[in-house]
Write a protein that holds these residues in place. Structure first.
Motif, PDB file in Angstrom:
ATOM      1  N   ALA A  26     -19.015   7.919  26.906  1.00 11.68           N
ATOM      2  CA  ALA A  26     -17.797   7.297  26.362  1.00 11.68           C
ATOM      3  C   ALA A  26     -18.022   6.741  24.965  1.00 11.68           C
ATOM      4  O   ALA A  26     -17.076   6.442  24.248  1.00 11.68           O
ATOM      5  CB  ALA A  26     -17.299   6.196  27.293  1.00 11.68           C
ATOM      6  N   GLY A  27     -19.293   6.601  24.567  1.00 10.41           N
ATOM      7  CA  GLY A  27     -19.589   6.197  23.201  1.00 10.41           C
ATOM      8  C   GLY A  27     -19.651   4.695  23.011  1.00 10.41           C
ATOM      9  O   GLY A  27     -19.584   3.909  23.959  1.00 10.41           O
ATOM     10  N   LEU A  28     -19.763   4.291  21.746  1.00  8.65           N
ATOM     11  CA  LEU A  28     -19.835   2.886  21.361  1.00  8.65           C
ATOM     12  C   LEU A  28     -18.874   2.655  20.208  1.00  8.65           C
ATOM     13  O   LEU A  28     -18.993   3.289  19.160  1.00  8.65           O
ATOM     14  CB  LEU A  28     -21.265   2.511  20.941  1.00  8.65           C
ATOM     15  CG  LEU A  28     -21.470   1.102  20.371  1.00  8.65           C
ATOM     16  CD1 LEU A  28     -21.201   0.044  21.433  1.00  8.65           C
ATOM     17  CD2 LEU A  28     -22.883   0.950  19.809  1.00  8.65           C
ATOM     18  N   ASP A  29     -17.911   1.786  20.401  1.00 10.48           N
ATOM     19  CA  ASP A  29     -16.925   1.463  19.364  1.00 10.48           C
ATOM     20  C   ASP A  29     -17.141   0.042  18.871  1.00 10.48           C
ATOM     21  O   ASP A  29     -17.285  -0.893  19.666  1.00 10.48           O
ATOM     22  CB  ASP A  29     -15.492   1.583  19.903  1.00 10.48           C
ATOM     23  CG  ASP A  29     -15.084   3.027  20.137  1.00 10.48           C
ATOM     24  OD1 ASP A  29     -15.633   3.898  19.451  1.00 10.48           O
ATOM     25  OD2 ASP A  29     -14.235   3.274  21.009  1.00 10.48           O
ATOM     26  N   VAL A  30     -17.176  -0.127  17.562  1.00 11.10           N
ATOM     27  CA  VAL A  30     -17.232  -1.445  16.941  1.00 11.10           C
ATOM     28  C   VAL A  30     -16.033  -1.558  16.015  1.00 11.10           C
ATOM     29  O   VAL A  30     -15.924  -0.804  15.039  1.00 11.10           O
ATOM     30  CB  VAL A  30     -18.544  -1.649  16.145  1.00 11.10           C
ATOM     31  CG1 VAL A  30     -18.551  -3.021  15.492  1.00 11.10           C
ATOM     32  CG2 VAL A  30     -19.759  -1.478  17.055  1.00 11.10           C
ATOM     33  N   ASP A  31     -15.115  -2.459  16.324  1.00 10.29           N
ATOM     34  CA  ASP A  31     -13.898  -2.639  15.537  1.00 10.29           C
ATOM     35  C   ASP A  31     -13.831  -4.065  15.013  1.00 10.29           C
ATOM     36  O   ASP A  31     -14.116  -5.024  15.733  1.00 10.29           O
ATOM     37  CB  ASP A  31     -12.644  -2.360  16.390  1.00 10.29           C
ATOM     38  CG  ASP A  31     -12.563  -0.904  16.823  1.00 10.29           C
ATOM     39  OD1 ASP A  31     -12.738  -0.038  15.960  1.00 10.29           O
ATOM     40  OD2 ASP A  31     -12.329  -0.652  18.015  1.00 10.29           O
ATOM     41  N   THR A  32     -13.445  -4.192  13.755  1.00 10.12           N
ATOM     42  CA  THR A  32     -13.272  -5.512  13.179  1.00 10.12           C
ATOM     43  C   THR A  32     -12.253  -5.445  12.049  1.00 10.12           C
ATOM     44  O   THR A  32     -12.109  -4.401  11.404  1.00 10.12           O
ATOM     45  CB  THR A  32     -14.597  -6.080  12.641  1.00 10.12           C
ATOM     46  OG1 THR A  32     -14.366  -7.365  12.046  1.00 10.12           O
ATOM     47  CG2 THR A  32     -15.199  -5.168  11.592  1.00 10.12           C
ATOM     48  N   SER A  33     -11.559  -6.522  11.797  1.00  7.90           N
ATOM     49  CA  SER A  33     -10.665  -6.612  10.642  1.00  7.90           C
ATOM     50  C   SER A  33     -11.404  -7.183   9.436  1.00  7.90           C
ATOM     51  O   SER A  33     -10.839  -7.323   8.357  1.00  7.90           O
ATOM     52  CB  SER A  33      -9.442  -7.485  10.965  1.00  7.90           C
ATOM     53  OG  SER A  33      -9.859  -8.781  11.353  1.00  7.90           O
ATOM     54  N   GLY A  34     -12.684  -7.496   9.641  1.00  9.03           N
ATOM     55  CA  GLY A  34     -13.508  -8.009   8.554  1.00  9.03           C
ATOM     56  C   GLY A  34     -14.622  -7.038   8.207  1.00  9.03           C
ATOM     57  O   GLY A  34     -14.613  -5.868   8.600  1.00  9.03           O
ATOM     58  N   LEU A  35     -15.610  -7.507   7.476  1.00 10.77           N
ATOM     59  CA  LEU A  35     -16.725  -6.698   7.000  1.00 10.77           C
ATOM     60  C   LEU A  35     -17.702  -6.398   8.136  1.00 10.77           C
ATOM     61  O   LEU A  35     -17.981  -7.255   8.969  1.00 10.77           O
ATOM     62  CB  LEU A  35     -17.449  -7.448   5.879  1.00 10.77           C
ATOM     63  CG  LEU A  35     -18.731  -6.825   5.320  1.00 10.77           C
ATOM     64  CD1 LEU A  35     -18.419  -5.556   4.543  1.00 10.77           C
ATOM     65  CD2 LEU A  35     -19.462  -7.835   4.428  1.00 10.77           C
ATOM     66  N   ILE A  36     -18.206  -5.171   8.180  1.00 14.79           N
ATOM     67  CA  ILE A  36     -19.334  -4.834   9.041  1.00 14.79           C
ATOM     68  C   ILE A  36     -20.569  -4.771   8.156  1.00 14.79           C
ATOM     69  O   ILE A  36     -20.634  -3.983   7.218  1.00 14.79           O
ATOM     70  CB  ILE A  36     -19.129  -3.491   9.763  1.00 14.79           C
ATOM     71  CG1 ILE A  36     -17.963  -3.598  10.753  1.00 14.79           C
ATOM     72  CG2 ILE A  36     -20.399  -3.078  10.512  1.00 14.79           C
ATOM     73  CD1 ILE A  36     -17.667  -2.308  11.487  1.00 14.79           C
ATOM     74  N   SER A  37     -21.543  -5.602   8.438  1.00 13.02           N
ATOM     75  CA  SER A  37     -22.732  -5.703   7.602  1.00 13.02           C
ATOM     76  C   SER A  37     -23.973  -5.439   8.444  1.00 13.02           C
ATOM     77  O   SER A  37     -24.180  -6.086   9.471  1.00 13.02           O
ATOM     78  CB  SER A  37     -22.802  -7.098   6.963  1.00 13.02           C
ATOM     79  OG  SER A  37     -23.980  -7.228   6.189  1.00 13.02           O
ATOM     80  N   LEU A  38     -24.780  -4.456   8.028  1.00 15.10           N
ATOM     81  CA  LEU A  38     -26.067  -4.181   8.659  1.00 15.10           C
ATOM     82  C   LEU A  38     -27.146  -4.494   7.636  1.00 15.10           C
ATOM     83  O   LEU A  38     -27.219  -3.857   6.581  1.00 15.10           O
ATOM     84  CB  LEU A  38     -26.170  -2.713   9.091  1.00 15.10           C
ATOM     85  CG  LEU A  38     -25.136  -2.215  10.109  1.00 15.10           C
ATOM     86  CD1 LEU A  38     -25.316  -0.721  10.349  1.00 15.10           C
ATOM     87  CD2 LEU A  38     -25.267  -2.974  11.423  1.00 15.10           C
TER      88      LEU A  38
END
Length: 205
Positions: A26-38
């Protein structure tokens, strides 16, 4: 100590601690209305995105809505930047399209700029530059210095061919008796002038 103000906070505080996230088909979903920082402080191979299974697997970076293009002080909608190191694109597939840069819009262009280190393009195969533009200046080579064109092959057919379906013009604006020089340097070399019509030489002064 006070925790950061996050709804969910994962912290592996030990020096050798880690966090492992596993998901099925089914996978991996990361949702945000802000910044995604790695961010990683590791000194080597710090961040990797890897697809490891199947010849049809793909890794895709996709900006769906951004319209920004690169300019001084302005990042493009997808920006790859190395502050003090280089950027490498490498493909191991045996295919003529192994690495492709494609401006898909009909009015799109490709701009390559470099400093005093210059620009080098090397190939063990044919290098082909083709323009389908029908204008007078469809392909232009300009230099503030000189331009050298050398054909160093010694086999039969390793010639330098310049062909025009229209008029072939050789022009020089230099004020010198040798403004245009045609020189056959080998002791046994010669120069042939061939035409199906009468040859003429016109002096303007």
């Amino acid at each position: 100590c006070a925790l950061p103000i996050y709804a969910i906070y994962l912290n592996a505080s030990a020096g050798a601690g880690g966090i492992d996230v596993d998901a099925g088909s089914a996978g991996l979903d990361v949702d945000t209305s802000g910044l995604i920082s790695l961010t990683s402080s590791k000194n080597d191979a710090a961040i990797e995105l890897v697809t490891s299974t199947g010849s049809g697997s793909k890794t895709k970076v996709h900006a769906q809505a951004g319209t920004a293009v690169w300019a001084d002080g302005v990042d493009a909608s997808i920006q790859v930047t190395s502050d003090v190191g280089g950027i490498g694109l490498s493909s191991g597939v045996a295919n003529a399209g192994a690495v492709k840069i494609y401006a898909s819009n009909a009015a799109g262009g490709i701009n390559v700029q470099s400093g005093t280190g210059g620009y080098t393009q090397t190939s063990t195969g044919v290098i082909s530059l083709t323009s389908t533009n029908g204008g007078n200046g469809a392909m232009v080579m300009t230099s503030s210095g000189g331009i050298d064109i050398s054909a160093n092959g010694t086999d039969s057919g390793d010639d330098l061919d310049i062909t025009a379906s229209n008029v072939l013009n050789l022009k020089s604006s230099k004020a010198a008796a040798g403004a245009i020089v045609i020189n056959s340097t080998d002791a046994a070399g010669g120069i042939d002038r061939k035409s199906t019509r009468l040859n003429s030489v016109t002096r303007s002064s």
